[in-house]
Design an enzyme around this catalytic site. Structure first.
Site, PDB file in Angstrom:
ATOM      1  CG  ASP A 164      -2.061   1.016   1.111  1.00 18.96           C
ATOM      2  OD1 ASP A 164      -3.064   0.785   0.413  1.00 18.96           O
ATOM      3  OD2 ASP A 164      -1.909   2.078   1.740  1.00 18.96           O
TER       4      ASP A 164
ATOM      5  CE1 TYR B 108      -6.015   6.373  -0.659  1.00 18.82           C
ATOM      6  CE2 TYR B 108      -5.577   6.875   1.647  1.00 18.82           C
ATOM      7  CZ  TYR B 108      -5.765   5.956   0.637  1.00 18.82           C
ATOM      8  OH  TYR B 108      -5.690   4.612   0.929  1.00 18.82           O
TER       9      TYR B 108
ATOM     10  CG  HIS C 114      -4.359  -3.955   0.356  1.00 20.00           C
ATOM     11  ND1 HIS C 114      -3.680  -3.412  -0.709  1.00 20.00           N
ATOM     12  CD2 HIS C 114      -4.436  -2.961   1.289  1.00 20.00           C
ATOM     13  CE1 HIS C 114      -3.389  -2.150  -0.457  1.00 20.00           C
ATOM     14  NE2 HIS C 114      -3.825  -1.858   0.752  1.00 20.00           N
TER      15      HIS C 114
END
Length: 384
Positions: free
Chosen positions: A178, A305, A360
């Site tokens: 990630d 983000y 993930h």
């Protein structure tokens, strides 16, 4: 920049407050369709909230983390938290191990002993690492209210300084998934002379590039999967990348809301049979959620983000990474570009391993398999 030992100890009244808030949870109704169709399932969330309030033992999780040597060091704009776990072998290699979102330092509880002491698990002590596992700036124990928000570029610069300037490692390896994979890739691009190699379990190529004129079957499959994922699974990125402050009010005030926001990702992104706990234990997930709750760091954890949406991709469009690179292709990873596309950015892929199971949160889901792959990738690089 002198590190000081750190021990995590959440006050009793903070734990009591969490339980009281959980006891006052106001649940929504659920649309009359299959569970999880529109997000976190009501029945699951009621059971999870009850379990968090009545059974979950935070002190046991705290003790598991405190079993590893932890430190804090004052870096520019952040009091950085990290584990420093010394390797047990003839010449342990320094390895920077990095989590992502919505993960935390708790991702590494099961993989740390496998990396630092492989002989304990039937491996070769020559494969041992001394692991430096930081909490990403703005995440968990690397957060204080009002501090600067960090982009991936900022995080990579901070970690490069930690490894070289603070800890004195002129050469080290880096591994992550990630945003840990983003950071490892950024380190390989911006700080290559210090990197022995990078190992990642998520490929971080740009997702807004068009398909090639004549895509292979594998490339066509990837773009189909990417389009479906972008359409159905990226709403969280849109709000975290545009209005992170607004979302932070709800998730900082409501532990049930925080749990729903994170647990839905554990269900969607892990290699499970329909239940989260078939891939990741409930206690592991609740330890991760609890750390976000007790530190109040969920809002600042959104910042990569926002930075990515407003400042661009951490690796420039024409940028290339030339340090040796290894990749674990877990079958339930959220994005799975084929090697042919990855090689445009990662120019020195030494190991590309399709994995039989996992998703993930690889360090939590498949710690043994991931540790073996990290060891295998770095083995021929240790004396290079």
């Amino acid at each position: 920049m002198t590190p000081t030992p750190f021990t995590l100890s959440v006050p009793d009244d903070a734990i009591a407050d969490l339980r009281a808030r959980l006891g006052r949870t106001r649940f929504p109704d659920q649309a009359p369709d299959a569970p999880w169709t529109y997000g976190a399932d009501l029945g699951y969330m009621k059971a999870l909230v009850d379990d968090w309030r009545d059974r979950f033992d935070w002190r046991a999780q705290e003790a598991a983390l405190n079993a590893w040597p932890q430190f804090k060091v004052r870096m520019p704009d952040v009091d950085l938290h990290y584990i420093r776990a010394e390797g047990k072998g003839p010449s342990p290699m320094p390895l920077l191990l990095m989590h992502g979102w919505p993960g935390s330092i708790f991702e590494f509880i099961d993989i740390l002993p496998r990396l630092t002491d492989p002989a304990r698990f039937g491996g070769d002590p020559s494969d041992a690492f001394t692991v430096i596992a930081p909490s990403l700036p703005g995440y968990g124990l690397s957060f204080t209210p009002g501090q600067k928000r960090f982009s991936i570029e900022d995080i990579a610069a901070c970690f490069a300084s930690l490894m070289v300037d603070v800890l004195g490692y002129e050469r080290y390896g880096a591994q992550g998934g990630d945003y840990g994979a983003f950071t490892a890739s950024r380190l390989g691009y911006a700080h290559p002379r210090n990197l022995i190699g990078i190992h990642i379990n998520m490929i971080t190529i740009r997702r807004d590039l068009p398909p090639p004129p004549n895509p292979t079957e594998e490339e066509a499959r990837y773009f189909e999967e990417l389009a479906a994922w972008t359409r159905e699974e990226t709403a969280y990125q849109a709000i975290q990348g545009t209005k992170p402050q607004t979302l932070a009010y709800g998730l900082t005030d409501s532990p049930a809301g925080l749990a729903a926001w994170i647990a839905e990702k554990f269900r969607t992104w892990t290699d499970n049979d329909g239940t989260i706990e078939s891939a990741v234990s409930r206690d592991h997930m609740l330890a991760d959620i609890s750390l976000y709750w007790f530190t109040g760091a969920i809002g600042s954890s959104f910042w990569p983000y926002y930075a990515r949406l407003h400042a661009g991709w951490p690796i420039p469009t024409e940028g290339q990474i030339h340090v040796p690179t290894g990749y674990c292709a877990f079958p339930k990873e959220i994005i799975r570009p084929p090697r042919s596309l990855a090689e445009a950015t990662y120019k020195n892929i030494r190991r590309w391993t399709p994995m039989p199971k996992g998703g993930h949160f690889a360090a939590m889901e498949q710690p043994e398999a991931l540790a073996r792959e990290i060891q295998a990738f770095f083995r021929p690089l240790r004396n290079g």
